[in-house]
Design a protein around this motif. Sequence first.
Motif, PDB file in Angstrom:
ATOM      1  N   SER A 320       5.214   3.408  -0.969  1.00  0.00           N
ATOM      2  CA  SER A 320       4.756   2.704  -2.165  1.00  0.00           C
ATOM      3  C   SER A 320       5.408   1.341  -2.286  1.00  0.00           C
ATOM      4  O   SER A 320       4.770   0.366  -2.729  1.00  0.00           O
ATOM      5  CB  SER A 320       5.061   3.544  -3.415  1.00  0.00           C
ATOM      6  OG  SER A 320       4.407   4.788  -3.369  1.00  0.00           O
ATOM      7  N   LEU A 323       3.537  -1.024  -0.003  1.00  0.00           N
ATOM      8  CA  LEU A 323       2.273  -1.428  -0.618  1.00  0.00           C
ATOM      9  C   LEU A 323       2.496  -2.382  -1.776  1.00  0.00           C
ATOM     10  O   LEU A 323       1.697  -3.315  -1.988  1.00  0.00           O
ATOM     11  CB  LEU A 323       1.516  -0.195  -1.104  1.00  0.00           C
ATOM     12  CG  LEU A 323       0.941   0.723  -0.021  1.00  0.00           C
ATOM     13  CD1 LEU A 323       0.338   1.973  -0.658  1.00  0.00           C
ATOM     14  CD2 LEU A 323      -0.125  -0.016   0.784  1.00  0.00           C
ATOM     15  N   VAL A 327      -0.039  -5.751  -1.843  1.00  0.00           N
ATOM     16  CA  VAL A 327      -1.330  -5.630  -2.529  1.00  0.00           C
ATOM     17  C   VAL A 327      -1.629  -6.818  -3.436  1.00  0.00           C
ATOM     18  O   VAL A 327      -2.795  -7.094  -3.733  1.00  0.00           O
ATOM     19  CB  VAL A 327      -1.398  -4.330  -3.351  1.00  0.00           C
ATOM     20  CG1 VAL A 327      -1.368  -3.123  -2.448  1.00  0.00           C
ATOM     21  CG2 VAL A 327      -0.272  -4.266  -4.383  1.00  0.00           C
ATOM     22  N   SER A 328      -0.624  -7.542  -3.903  1.00  0.00           N
ATOM     23  CA  SER A 328      -0.871  -8.665  -4.810  1.00  0.00           C
ATOM     24  C   SER A 328      -0.031  -9.879  -4.439  1.00  0.00           C
ATOM     25  O   SER A 328       0.580 -10.515  -5.289  1.00  0.00           O
ATOM     26  CB  SER A 328      -0.585  -8.251  -6.257  1.00  0.00           C
ATOM     27  OG  SER A 328       0.776  -7.838  -6.405  1.00  0.00           O
ATOM     28  N   ILE A 338       2.061   1.924  -8.199  1.00  0.00           N
ATOM     29  CA  ILE A 338       1.528   2.307  -6.880  1.00  0.00           C
ATOM     30  C   ILE A 338       1.640   3.814  -6.684  1.00  0.00           C
ATOM     31  O   ILE A 338       0.707   4.470  -6.194  1.00  0.00           O
ATOM     32  CB  ILE A 338       2.284   1.562  -5.766  1.00  0.00           C
ATOM     33  CG1 ILE A 338       2.139   0.045  -5.930  1.00  0.00           C
ATOM     34  CG2 ILE A 338       1.786   1.997  -4.402  1.00  0.00           C
ATOM     35  CD1 ILE A 338       0.730  -0.457  -5.802  1.00  0.00           C
TER      36      ILE A 338
END
Length: 731
Positions: A320, A323, A327-328, A338
């Motif tokens: 997590s 990620l 992701v952003s 997440i």
Amino acid sequence: MTVSQVGPPEVQPAGQQAPAGRVHGNRAVLTASALLVVGVLVLSALSLSVGAGEVGAGDVLDYVLGRNGARDSSRLSLVVGDLRLPRTLTALAVGAALGTAGCLLQAVTRNPLAETGLLGVNAGASLGVVVGIAFLGVSSGYGYLLWAFGGAVLASALVLLIASRRGGGSPMRLVLAGSALGATFGGITSVLIVNSAETYDRFRFWVLGSLAGVEGFTKLTGLLPVLAAGFVVALLIARPLSALALGDDLAKGLGHRPGVIRVVVAVAVTLLTAASVALVGPISFLGLLAGFLARAVTGPRLTAQIVLAGLIGAGVLTGSDVLARVVSRPFEAPVSVIIALFGAPVLIAIVRSRRMASMGMTDPAAEESPKGGRGVAARLPRPRKGEDDGAGTLVVRSGSLSLLVPRRAAVAAFALAALLVGAVVLSAYAGQSEMSLSRTFNAVFGSGDRFDVLLVQKFRLGRIVAGLAAGAALGLAGCLTQTLARNRLATPELLGVNDGATAAVLLSATLSGTFGAWWAGPLGALAAVLVVTAVSGGLGQRGYRVLVVGLAMSALASAVTQVVLSRRSLNSASSLYVWTSGSLNGRSYSVAVPVLIGLAVLVPLALVVARHLNVLRFDDSTAASLGVAPGRVRLVCMLLAVGLAGLAVGICGPVGFVALASPVIAGRLAGPLRVPVVGSMLVGATLVVLADTVGRVALDGVEIPVGIVTTVLGGPFLLWVLLGRSAAARV
């Protein structure tokens, strides 16, 4: 769950081979463990290779192995040595700690839905951080660590002290003490936050949970001995804890001391969770997820569960975190969000699997048969010696019609109604303006000074009516849910109702640009329950499946809410946070009237259903023989509770504590053999009106939201009701 499912492993006689099923199970566990170890290593390598700094896997490998002069490079030393390596190791340690703690809690409470916030650890850590920020100006990560750890340890110590009084801490006493104290600590935290925009601005990012602030090994090495001690205690207590699953009497016969075992488990959970929260912030869903998945793989073998839960937690948190970085970009997403987004679907898939059904975890836990074979009647609540059993009734006749009125319940209802009238009068009178009681009464009826009439009729009375409607709806929703689940801690929020309604209202505010869409609450609550029902395969008698899906839904909705608050401007986020704490500020007749119309429809239905709920205290076959359709009654009750809770959230936000406390208080007053429908409504309305009054007058120039007041003042009272001397024998 049966004894064979949770008991300690049997010892095979010498020269006798283990059953083929057990050998197959051991192989499955070993295979799963090997796969998890490989997965954790892969995720760790990925964590070291992904991030800012334009440093790839080759450079990381050179640095780790000390090749090609990589460790002499200041850039690699900064990116890998000071940032990525400490962050990865912290993720592994914290994930393993939360997974292990979740597994221990689920075992000691015999509840597969237990999570690491159960002992008030997360609430205590949050309070510690807020106290450090508000009073000492703490702003560094290391300062957060110290205050979070201190608050977590203090909260857990208080829970242990309270739960161990009068006979030792049973699982239920631990749960009740942790829930009540955690609610109180959470309320105090909110009081400090709503009075300081700067404190809230810092806290709203810390509470999301993140590893972005991990730099160097200072924090990790400082708490590594605490984590190590927690892991060691967890492994040492595994075998005695397995014996405790057989029941306290059998565990004593095997030479164990149940009270000591529970205390040791609570200490291990405190060490692991407090250190984790101090390092990365509160990440509550991970402990539930890891413990649940570990049980799905290993079955009842507790030592294997603990090991696999630690591996699962380490892998989930590390993955997590990877990620969260990508992701952003160039920003980082909160790691707790997440985990909720990816962990909730996995948890739902596991709970719907055939393996979980074969383990008996999708059906309600069977209650133990009492000694002497007394059957169903023995499972009904029994009054204490010297207590009115509620059977005394008054016969009211009018011609050919007659009505049986329970004497004790009627007296309790009249007393609560009188108390409610007093609360309404006090709320209309109390305020910042110095208005006498006589002037207040004149203003209520539209006479006297024009300013008095405007203040009382337009502002105070409209707000009071809104509070009455919301409190009555919450109390009735809690009564239906607790009676249906046969659990005093059950509230509509277990099905994602509160979080779904809150997310819907916030979404409507984001889309429309204005706040106050009361109708979004019921729609969000209904949408949440429809999703939970559809995903879990229906309400019916599917027990843990529905609850797990509801918790997953709550985690998702709560994550969305926290992200919305963190992305808005400080002024907007502060206003929305006040509402999400539960507030009647600005509420009037325009909101209360639609809800009152809804109550006029739903309350009579609830009164009719309450008669059938009394019958459902027997088992389903007995209820069916008495002419009650259990499945239909459960469905109607659940829909009524959802509608009522959604209406209440639309008025004043998620004031979940009222739904928890009202049925408990009303039940104590009405007697153990009654479903306190009317009493719960009266108690809920009284609590909300009194809490709103206290919030308006407690501090000059500052209004404390009603939800915060109810948790701060109601937590200790509920703890006294549930764990006092009169309840000790029943908890």
